[in-house]
Scaffold this active site. Sequence first.
Site, short mmCIF file in Angstrom:
data_model
loop_
_atom_site.label_atom_id
_atom_site.label_comp_id
_atom_site.label_asym_id
_atom_site.label_seq_id
_atom_site.Cartn_x
_atom_site.Cartn_y
_atom_site.Cartn_z
CD GLU A 46 117.73 54.06 132.65
OE1 GLU A 46 118.14 53.53 133.69
OE2 GLU A 46 118.26 53.88 131.54
CD GLU A 66 118.50 47.06 132.52
OE1 GLU A 66 118.14 47.00 133.72
OE2 GLU A 66 118.94 48.09 132.00
CG ASP A 125 116.95 49.79 124.92
OD1 ASP A 125 118.04 50.27 124.56
OD2 ASP A 125 116.73 49.44 126.09
#
Length: 907
Positions: free
Chosen positions: A496, A760, A503
């Site tokens: 990714e 995350e 973010d």
Amino acid sequence: MKTEWVLPELPSAAELSGLTAYDLRCEHRVDPLGIGTARPRLSWRLTSPTRGDRQDAFRVQMLRDGVQVWDSGWRSESATYVDHGGAPLTSQTDHVWQLSVRDAAGEVSSAEATFATGLFHQDEWEAHWIEHDYETDPYFEPPVDRAEPRTVRQATIAPPRHYRRSFELTQPVTRARVYVTAHGLYQFSANGQRIGNDELTPGWTDYRERVAYQTYDVTDVLHEGENVIGAVLGEGWWSGYVGWDTRSHAHHYGKKPQLLAQLVVDHPDGSRTVVATDGRWVEHVGPIRFADLLMGESYDARHELGAWSSPGYDAGDWAPAGDLGGDVSTLIAATTDPVRVTEDVPATAVTALAPGRFIVDLGQNLAGRVRLRVRGAQAGDRIRLRHGEMLQADGELYTANLRTADATDYFVSAGAGEEFFEPIFTVHGFRYVEVDGYPGELTTADVTGRALHSDTPVAGRFECSDPGVNQLLSNIRWGQRGNFVSVPTDCPQRDERLGWTADAQIFLPTAAYQADVLTFFENWFADLAVAQTDEGAIPDVIPHVITGRHGTPAWADAATIVPWTLYRIYGDERVLRTAWPVMRRWVDYVHRANPDLIWRKRTSGHYGDWLQVGVQTDRDVLATAYFARSVEFTAAAAQVLGLADEAAAYGELRDKIAAAFVAEFVDAEGKVRGETQTGYLLPLAFGLLPEQTEQAAVKHLVADLELRGRSLTTGFAGVALLCPILTKYGYAELAYDLLHDDRYPSWGYSIKHGATTIWERWDGWTEENGFGPVAMNSFNHYSLGSVGEWLYGDVAGISQSPESVGFRDLVIKPSPGGRLNWAEASYDTPTGRVTTRWQQSDGTLTLDVTIPPGATATIHIPTTNPNATKESGHPLSQSKDVTLLDPTPDTTICRISSGTYHFTTPA
Ligand code: RAM
């Protein structure tokens, strides 16, 4: 090479004789080479041993090749920046700028710095893009056996090639610069030396529109006679794998890499030699048989090319490079700090799993690669390095969360005794390495972690008495380091690694306390501007690859939040000037689709409060709150830019959105639809509630936390606001409880389970379920680390007043509490360094503060007796340097200007 990424020390008061300028910057960078503007901004910071010191005037003298080309004259200003005001600078010239600063007593001190301009005009480029030419050299060896697991897909990646050009210089060299870039990744060499210590150049930008070139000084490397320049060229973001779609995600910008370089050599008689990439360059495949950012690198030492970039080398079997001509329309001078290796992280443990197979623990999750020492291998022996963030219960490497990123390097030995392997065109996010096929015993001394990231100058530090909180801060810092790799990414390990916009905007205030991220974000924002759709929407990821989604609430709002936040922090209004059309077009887009001011339409991906726990924050609530926020910042930007009509119109629109928000979502008791923590935090933080309901909403927020046993439910959007809002409304102790909590979900829970970076998701790993969903589970992700802003801003207490920009008017308002008995922080504001330290012991609170010259500060000192507060032992009323403001029963409030102060008060 630096061994640590830490805040540099400033000279102590004893070492200073008076007002001193330091950290001189040109276009916010230290002694940059190859700047792209003819009117650069020059800036500096100040320090002084004397209280109340300030810069009364400054003067800049600009010299080009020793000749003065501009003198600002003495300017009676306190500003610590000035734009070059002489005739526009010319291309490819070197400058020294001498800065003099004068204090209030008339004392003058001086400092100087340098910079060089790049190529301002397209017609100055003689270089052509060159690439591997399959017609002249059909030779193509499939990559070294990368048998498992995805050989077919990886075959689209060709081995990196070496390019070289030999040439004669018939005169001595007075100055030599090379301007170089790639569609792909390059590492440049000249006369047998690697040039510079930059990594992953030219960095990732939206190559369709912007390709940055780097400038290196090679004066000392070249000489009369034969010289060689050359480069190794890999695929990188240009044509390698980025993102998650394994069928199509290579070749985002092009099919194979290309190189462009121009060497300009000045001679004593004023003449110039230019050597640029063209069809005269030759190329050859070398030891790197495969290289990809996500997949890894394969290096076969048996194919090393020896002194390939040195004079006298026999390049007889090298093939001519393909010449693609000289379209330089996308080239821009690099504007931000490159990626560099900033720290060597030693291995802490090696565990043998089987003969020749070991697990190495670096003790720290990071982004980078390893350097491996190989001893006693036979030619052809192959060693495999797999990287992972976690171990399974059986001690094996956990890689399921990497999805299709192989993160695997191979080294094939040439049997040369002691050998070293370190890949150059790949990055892994990892703490553990599995080394398989190693001859003999592997020891910790054989493996070193090489942490790499954008080398943004360190700007802050925080430390306190609680080891758990220090670990959290360390995790936040490492999360920043691992994800500021050319662009702000969401994760460094899986397939990714994209510049997710929410973010970035959520973490920016925290990031800026830790490093000078102005040019880093300006560079990224330029790609955001490029990607804005004709209608005005912003894609979810910048640079824009992979996803077609655009216009997502809280994500696309980076369009307004990032420039406004940068302006507030750094005080450079040029950010707003550039961003203004983007900001305006973005809010107009949302407004057009939602004329009733509730943002329901055109919400694209709408992730809501992403990765919240067990609750659903109402999406319309979140979207509409963000709409108001974006319009507020657009109005504020208009105000700064002197656009009075726009400022008024957007200001009015913002108030109407706030009113619509209240009418639609807030009931008479101050309950916000959905009644989640984030549902309350957003309108409280964005100032959307009328006074009558504001306090009620705070009570509901607190009640929800209490109901859950003081436990949070916030996701990406809410978490940054949680502790600051609780503190603002008098619930700092509740914020501390969340900080110290180690039950699920909390930051402490991850730390209790060994986290060295921010995860995350709160449930990245739980006692109950083990690893979280493999579909999306990064252990190095900065979003939930946005609590860092609270640590610097509220715990250590360094912030600025609402009207202040560039931290000129500081608010020092520490919040002692929780398990802490002391906390300290330093932060490099644009004016200079501010430092705070508080300590509570024996019923006394001490607060040490240093304010940089030219800044002012309002100090809030929590106390049980405001009248008993002293500064350096004297009651405040007797201090000539302290102006007492009206105290509250539990706070001493006073104003100070620059200098160091020592406050004490009964706690
Ligand atoms: C995932 C990541 C990223 C987030 C998006 C919506 O890809 O968690 O950080 O912004 O989802």
